[in-house]
Scaffold this active site. Structure first.
Site, mmCIF file in Angstrom:
data_model
loop_
_atom_site.group_PDB
_atom_site.id
_atom_site.type_symbol
_atom_site.label_atom_id
_atom_site.label_comp_id
_atom_site.label_asym_id
_atom_site.label_seq_id
_atom_site.Cartn_x
_atom_site.Cartn_y
_atom_site.Cartn_z
ATOM 1 N N SER A 52 -100.045 -56.228 48.942
ATOM 2 C CA SER A 52 -100.151 -55.467 47.700
ATOM 3 C C SER A 52 -100.373 -54.000 48.040
ATOM 4 O O SER A 52 -100.443 -53.631 49.212
ATOM 5 C CB SER A 52 -101.326 -55.987 46.880
ATOM 6 N N LYS A 53 -100.514 -53.196 47.002
ATOM 7 C CA LYS A 53 -100.663 -51.753 47.208
ATOM 8 C C LYS A 53 -101.819 -51.414 48.142
ATOM 9 O O LYS A 53 -101.781 -50.403 48.835
ATOM 10 C CB LYS A 53 -100.881 -51.059 45.864
#
Ligand code: GLU
Length: 487
Positions: free
Chosen positions: A255-256
């Site tokens: 994820s980010k």
């Protein structure tokens, strides 16, 4: 018998940045198709109207082209099975819905959201998997007609035959089976008349002659519903290959938090498409040997779905950097400058318009720095010694170099000799260091270090003669002067 041509597809939902995981799915489809001499179809799953945008579709296409993933049929290129956007295929879906309704394989459901919620809650309270109980499955025909005339909102559900095992052999995951009773009669057309993903995808795959569905593991749980639909529609199901998730190094879903997650971000950071393709191919696919650098042709030659691992792939940015470094090293100075230039411009080091002389200088500079570049954006840090006027020693250890007893004499002699050079080239500068060493009877290090620190403020970097030649006479003498050590 002639063997069937492999037909695969990449079917992104254009709902945001093009994630690295999507790119890997596209790549695996591309490699499988090219390996088998088959076809890749790219179509757009845009039934989520709230989240789908044309901008995102453009981004995806641009990223695919940048990666060199070409397709044979689909958006932009066309083909005999279009249109290739689901929202443009509604009339086609409608025909099949009518047929399913007429055959009693699908039915109108008028249950209200409140009724459905109450049913769900009651099942959950009993510890059961919530499944639609089938209230509207056997409504008398007249009742259905009446409700429709009254304009009651409805959805359309498919009949899922009970007590069956929904099973298939997945190329990656092996034999998979689901209990049909846990699937129940699910919605295929929503109350706004738009069919759901599971329904559209089956019709598209069947009507486009898809032989292999290669997609992310997160869709594994959709597959039993899709199998129900293949049966109801009378189509043979394709072969499935569900590719494992990509995890961050902490083994959590990528994820980010783990850094850049979209293809665009990697492109903007100055990664090379060949490197990203090489890296993505290894995210889940295991080659037969320990080879790690693969050209696209080699990937096409070696790729096989049978060697796609079942366990999750871990995104290792260091590995990507290592691969990218490898590809950057092979670039010509011109190509390397093309990768670096936007970053130098963004940093304000270089103006938008450059003339031939500047281009030549920049090419020599990036070439001199290539050992320090894993990806394009790193040029800003590596090249700042040439552009920033802040070249004061970066820390105490560095500053101490200029306090060495012989530093002043070294800098003085270097400045004198440098000023007297006929021309300032790396070859002309190189002999000066030996000359100073001999003249002042000092060690090499005591020559190089003070000059390097006075010129750049740091103790590492490319060859000193190259740095000095690139800086040119004026800047070199000015910086040596600013050390405050000249008489
Ligand atoms: N549209 C889906 C996605 O973007 C792909 C579904 C599929 O491949 O079946 O995740």
């Amino acid at each position: 018998m002639m063997s069937e041509e492999m037909r695969v597809r990449f079917a992104p939902s254009p709902t945001g940045p093009f994630h690295i995981g999507g790119a890997r799915s596209a790549l695996f489809n591309y490699l499988a198709a090219r390996h088998a001499g088959g076809k890749l179809i790219v179509r757009i799953e845009d039934t989520d109207q709230k989240r789908s945008t044309r901008e995102s579709e453009e981004n995806i296409k641009e990223a695919l082209r940048w990666l060199g993933i070409t397709w044979d049929e689909g958006i932009d290129v066309g083909g005999p099975n279009g249109p290739y956007r689901q929202m443009e295929r509604l009339a086609c879906y409608q025909q099949y819905t009518d047929k399913l309704l007429a055959e009693g394989k699908a039915y109108y459901c008028f249950c209200t959201p409140e009724e459905l919620e109450a049913e769900r809650q009651a099942q959950m309270d009993k510890g059961e998997t919530p499944v639609y109980g089938g209230h509207c499955r056997n409504l008398p025909k007249e009742t259905v007609e009446r409700y429709l005339q009254e304009g009651r909102p409805y959805v359309i559900r498919i009949v899922t035959p009970p007590d069956e095992l929904l099973e298939f052999d997945d190329i990656v995951r092996g034999h998979v089976s689901f209990d049909a009773n846990k699937v129940g009669d699910f919605v295929i057309v929503k109350s706004d008349g738009v069919p759901v993903y599971n329904y559209c995808v089956v019709l598209d795959d069947a009507l486009m002659g898809i032989t292999h569905v290669i997609r992310a593991e997160e869709h594994l749980s959709n597959t039993p519903r899709q199998l129900v639909l293949y049966k109801a529609l009378g189509f043979a199901a394709p072969t499935f290959a569900h590719v494992s998730l990509i995890l961050g190094k902490d083994k959590k879903k990528m994820s980010k938090r783990h850094g850049a997650t979209s293809v665009q971000q990697y492109r903007d950071l100055g990664y090379l498409p060949e490197a990203l393709v090489n890296f993505l191919a290894l995210l889940g696919w295991t080659p037969e040997t320990d080879q790690e650098i693969f050209s696209k042709e080699e990937l096409i030659h070696s790729f096989s779905l049978g060697r796609v691992a079942k366990n999750p792939a871990v995104f290792d940015i260091e590995k990507l950097n290592w691969i990218n470094f490898h590809y950057m090293k092979a670039l010509t100075p011109e190509a390397l400058l093309d990768v670096c230039l936007p970053h130098l411009q963004q940093a304000g080091f270089v103006s938008e318009e450059i003339d031939d002389g500047q281009r030549q200088w920049l090419m020599t500079m990036v070439d001199a720095l290539r050992e320090h570049l894993q990806y394009g954006a790193q040029i800003v840090d590596a090249a700042k010694i040439f552009f920033s006027d802040d070249f004061t020693p970066e820390n105490e250890e560095t500053a101490a170099v200029l306090n060495e007893e012989t530093a002043a004499a070294v800098l003085q002699m270097f400045a004198d000799e440098f000023a007297a050079l006929d021309e300032v080239t790396p070859d002309a500068v190189q002999p000066l260091f030996k000359k100073i060493q001999k003249g002042l009877k000092v060690k090499g290090k005591s020559v190089y270090m003070p000059i390097r620190v006075a010129l750049t403020g740091v103790m590492h970097g490319p060859d000193l003669n190259v740095i000095a030649a690139l800086m040119g006479r004026e800047k070199v003498l000015e910086r040596i002067g600013k050390s405050g050590l000249l008489q």
